[in-house]
Design a protein around this motif. Structure first.
Motif, PDB file in Angstrom:
ATOM      1  N   GLY A 143       0.947  -1.091  -0.377  1.00 28.10           N
ATOM      2  CA  GLY A 143      -0.210  -0.141  -0.054  1.00 28.10           C
ATOM      3  C   GLY A 143       0.747   1.312  -0.240  1.00 28.10           C
ATOM      4  O   GLY A 143       0.930   1.864  -0.483  1.00 28.10           O
ATOM      5  N   GLU A 144       2.087   0.984   0.981  1.00 28.03           N
ATOM      6  CA  GLU A 144       2.994   2.267   1.132  1.00 28.03           C
ATOM      7  C   GLU A 144       3.623   2.325  -0.430  1.00 28.03           C
ATOM      8  O   GLU A 144       3.310   3.929  -0.837  1.00 28.03           O
ATOM      9  CB  GLU A 144       4.156   2.124   1.994  1.00 28.03           C
ATOM     10  CG  GLU A 144       3.873   2.116   3.444  1.00 28.03           C
ATOM     11  CD  GLU A 144       4.957   2.313   3.721  1.00 28.03           C
ATOM     12  OE1 GLU A 144       5.823   0.658   4.228  1.00 28.03           O
ATOM     13  OE2 GLU A 144       6.525   2.327   3.587  1.00 28.03           O
ATOM     14  N   ALA A 148       1.603   4.872  -2.732  1.00 22.45           N
ATOM     15  CA  ALA A 148       1.759   6.538  -2.106  1.00 22.45           C
ATOM     16  C   ALA A 148       2.638   7.184  -1.772  1.00 22.45           C
ATOM     17  O   ALA A 148       2.725   8.227  -2.565  1.00 22.45           O
ATOM     18  CB  ALA A 148       1.226   6.037  -0.017  1.00 22.45           C
ATOM     19  N   VAL A 149       3.690   6.842  -2.153  1.00 20.39           N
ATOM     20  CA  VAL A 149       5.287   7.089  -2.425  1.00 20.39           C
ATOM     21  C   VAL A 149       4.602   7.548  -3.559  1.00 20.39           C
ATOM     22  O   VAL A 149       5.303   8.590  -4.119  1.00 20.39           O
ATOM     23  CB  VAL A 149       6.562   6.008  -2.019  1.00 20.39           C
ATOM     24  CG1 VAL A 149       7.990   6.500  -2.496  1.00 20.39           C
ATOM     25  CG2 VAL A 149       6.178   5.857  -0.206  1.00 20.39           C
ATOM     26  N   ALA A 204       2.496   7.907  -5.419  1.00 23.31           N
ATOM     27  CA  ALA A 204       1.584   9.747  -5.424  1.00 23.31           C
ATOM     28  C   ALA A 204       2.091  10.970  -5.351  1.00 23.31           C
ATOM     29  O   ALA A 204       2.361  11.794  -6.499  1.00 23.31           O
ATOM     30  CB  ALA A 204       0.667   9.399  -4.445  1.00 23.31           C
ATOM     31  N   GLY A 205       3.359  10.695  -4.090  1.00 20.90           N
ATOM     32  CA  GLY A 205       3.783  11.675  -4.052  1.00 20.90           C
ATOM     33  C   GLY A 205       4.905  11.953  -5.164  1.00 20.90           C
ATOM     34  O   GLY A 205       5.847  13.465  -5.474  1.00 20.90           O
ATOM     35  N   LEU A 206       5.892  11.376  -5.224  1.00 20.50           N
ATOM     36  CA  LEU A 206       6.839  11.654  -6.241  1.00 20.50           C
ATOM     37  C   LEU A 206       6.275  12.549  -7.967  1.00 20.50           C
ATOM     38  O   LEU A 206       6.859  12.926  -7.855  1.00 20.50           O
ATOM     39  CB  LEU A 206       7.303   9.736  -7.026  1.00 20.50           C
ATOM     40  CG  LEU A 206       8.474   9.449  -5.560  1.00 20.50           C
ATOM     41  CD1 LEU A 206       8.437   8.075  -6.088  1.00 20.50           C
ATOM     42  CD2 LEU A 206       9.655   9.861  -5.639  1.00 20.50           C
ATOM     43  N   ASP A 263      -6.664  -0.153  -1.411  1.00 20.01           N
ATOM     44  CA  ASP A 263      -7.316   0.662  -1.161  1.00 20.01           C
ATOM     45  C   ASP A 263      -6.370   2.288  -1.341  1.00 20.01           C
ATOM     46  O   ASP A 263      -6.623   3.262  -1.968  1.00 20.01           O
ATOM     47  CB  ASP A 263      -7.130   1.088   0.692  1.00 20.01           C
ATOM     48  CG  ASP A 263      -8.915   2.582   0.720  1.00 20.01           C
ATOM     49  OD1 ASP A 263      -9.173   2.668   0.047  1.00 20.01           O
ATOM     50  OD2 ASP A 263      -7.963   2.975   1.775  1.00 20.01           O
ATOM     51  N   ALA A 264      -5.261   2.083  -1.116  1.00 17.61           N
ATOM     52  CA  ALA A 264      -3.871   3.014  -1.483  1.00 17.61           C
ATOM     53  C   ALA A 264      -3.959   3.585  -3.022  1.00 17.61           C
ATOM     54  O   ALA A 264      -3.647   4.484  -3.162  1.00 17.61           O
ATOM     55  CB  ALA A 264      -2.779   2.571  -1.615  1.00 17.61           C
ATOM     56  N   ARG A 323      -6.799   2.916  -5.018  1.00 18.87           N
ATOM     57  CA  ARG A 323      -7.552   3.249  -5.059  1.00 18.87           C
ATOM     58  C   ARG A 323      -7.837   5.124  -4.662  1.00 18.87           C
ATOM     59  O   ARG A 323      -7.917   5.707  -6.188  1.00 18.87           O
ATOM     60  CB  ARG A 323      -8.898   2.857  -4.048  1.00 18.87           C
ATOM     61  CG  ARG A 323     -10.395   3.156  -4.744  1.00 18.87           C
ATOM     62  CD  ARG A 323     -11.532   3.136  -3.135  1.00 18.87           C
ATOM     63  NE  ARG A 323     -10.560   3.731  -1.996  1.00 18.87           N
ATOM     64  CZ  ARG A 323     -10.778   4.841  -1.658  1.00 18.87           C
ATOM     65  NH1 ARG A 323     -10.809   5.859  -3.087  1.00 18.87           N
ATOM     66  NH2 ARG A 323     -10.130   5.387  -0.584  1.00 18.87           N
ATOM     67  N   ASN A 324      -7.196   5.220  -3.754  1.00 22.28           N
ATOM     68  CA  ASN A 324      -6.860   7.094  -3.373  1.00 22.28           C
ATOM     69  C   ASN A 324      -6.271   7.441  -4.262  1.00 22.28           C
ATOM     70  O   ASN A 324      -6.435   8.668  -4.797  1.00 22.28           O
ATOM     71  CB  ASN A 324      -6.489   6.406  -2.165  1.00 22.28           C
ATOM     72  CG  ASN A 324      -6.754   8.626  -1.556  1.00 22.28           C
ATOM     73  OD1 ASN A 324      -5.084   8.297  -0.638  1.00 22.28           O
ATOM     74  ND2 ASN A 324      -7.788   8.996  -1.611  1.00 22.28           N
ATOM     75  N   ALA A 325      -5.140   6.755  -4.721  1.00 17.98           N
ATOM     76  CA  ALA A 325      -3.930   7.876  -5.314  1.00 17.98           C
ATOM     77  C   ALA A 325      -4.616   7.884  -7.275  1.00 17.98           C
ATOM     78  O   ALA A 325      -5.496   9.080  -7.534  1.00 17.98           O
ATOM     79  CB  ALA A 325      -2.944   7.411  -5.813  1.00 17.98           C
TER      80      ALA A 325
END
Lengths: 162, 202
Positions: A49-50, A53-54, A56-58, A79-80, A82-84
């Motif tokens: 999941g990380e 998310a990582v 996405a930030g990159l 879920d991660a 889906r969110n990004a």
């Protein structure tokens, strides 16, 4: 499917800046080449999941990451993802190892193959299955196609063992 | 660790951060994201709502790696951190020098109604609380500390935004008991484009 050198060549063709990853026995064999590369940074995360998310930030910060995980990690990371990808519309690209696809006898009774493609379909991800050597060069083509249209995408890499 | 009654007010703690911030990217989430919206917004603010709970600090890590000349401040709750405790190891291993993680530790899942976390307030009262700053330290953060009151936070906030990172500060705050739900500032796809544009222009 890919040697480490072949995989790195594909990443260099698509100008990837970061590979955000959890290894499996196939993907992990590519790590020494990734770690030795001057062009690609390997970011190891503790759980899949990380990775989304990582990435996405990159991506938000102007980098060009890919997520490199096994299909079982894809299940964990829904879920991660889906969110990004869906809440925020980020066109992230994943390279997913398809566990035991080429050698179904390595883990008798494993259900990973049953669920992988339906789950990618449920997440509405444009997926290219790379299951023969003739398709190896298509990873870069698929990535470029997804980037051109600013849509997320997946390269699903058939693996020979768990 | 202090009991619930002596803990900082969340809004007061956020006001201190808002007052001193300059050109940092500040990513908020859950309860702190809800309260952050009552202050004047900055182009480099990003309220991570909707979120995937526990992933805000990981978004922040990615930003910090992509924008190494800019300070990234990620704000999460203790409940969120518990959902992604491995992120502390990931952050420490990546070692971004421009990253500050602020953990607003209230011992409860506030936005769902204040249910205690497994690292709950009740356990703290009998001396069994989880020390997230100590965990971050053991994971390899360059600097960690616990902040137990507002005066201490006022004295330390500037330093914590400028120390060589990764930095983790755990702020002991009281749970909000009214209007505790999550709140979005608007359409996520538009907001993320605005942040990306701000990151390019500033």
């Amino acid at each position: 499917m890919y040697t480490a050198e072949e995989f790195l060549t594909q990443l260099e063709l698509i100008n990837v800046s970061h590979v955000v990853s959890v290894p499996d026995s196939t993907l992990g064999e590519w790590y020494p080449a990734l770690q030795a590369s001057n062009d690609v940074s390997l970011i190891q995360v503790c759980r899949e999941g990380e990775a989304w998310a990582v990435a996405a930030g990159l991506h938000l910060g102007g980098a060009s990451p890919v997520v490199l995980i096994q299909c079982t990690g894809l299940f964990e990371s829904g879920d991660a993802l889906r969110n990004a990808i869906h809440d925020y519309g980020l066109p992230l690209f994943g390279i997913i190892g398809y566990r035991s696809y080429l050698n179904q006898s390595s883990i008798p009774g494993d259900t990973a193959r049953i669920f992988t493609e339906p789950i990618l379909s449920a997440w509405q991800l444009d997926t290219l299955l790379i299951d023969t050597p003739e398709k190896k060069h298509r990873l870069a083509e698929h990535y470029h196609s997804c980037r051109t249209d600013a849509r997320p995408g997946i390269a699903l890499i058939a693996e020979g063992r768990a | 660790m202090s009991d619930t009654n002596s803990r900082m007010d969340l809004v007061a703690a956020l006001r201190v951060l808002h007052k001193v911030r300059t050109d940092e990217v500040i990513i908020t989430s859950m309860g702190n994201g809800r309260e952050w919206q009552q202050f004047a917004q900055h182009p480099l603010d990003f309220v991570h709502v909707p979120s995937s709970m526990g992933q805000t600090q990981s978004w922040g890590l990615g930003l910090a790696l992509a924008q190494p000349s800019r300070r990234i401040v990620a704000c999460c709750g203790d409940g969120s951190l518990l959902m992604n405790l491995g992120s502390l190891v990931t952050i420490a291993n990546a070692a971004p020098s421009n990253f500050t993680l602020l953990v607003f530790d209230n011992g409860v899942y506030e936005v769902t109604g204040g249910q205690p976390t497994p690292a709950s307030t009740a356990r703290r009262l009998v001396g069994q609380g989880v020390n997230f700053a100590s965990i971050a330290n053991e994971c390899g953060f360059r600097h960690t500390e616990r902040i137990t009151n507002l005066d201490e936070w006022k004295n330390r906030v500037d330093t914590l935004l400028n120390l060589l990172g990764p930095v983790c500060a755990v702020l002991e705050v009281a749970p909000q008991t009214e209007n505790y739900s999550v709140r979005s500032p608007g359409r996520p796809k538009e907001r993320v484009k605005e942040l990306a544009a701000s990151l390019k222009s500033k």
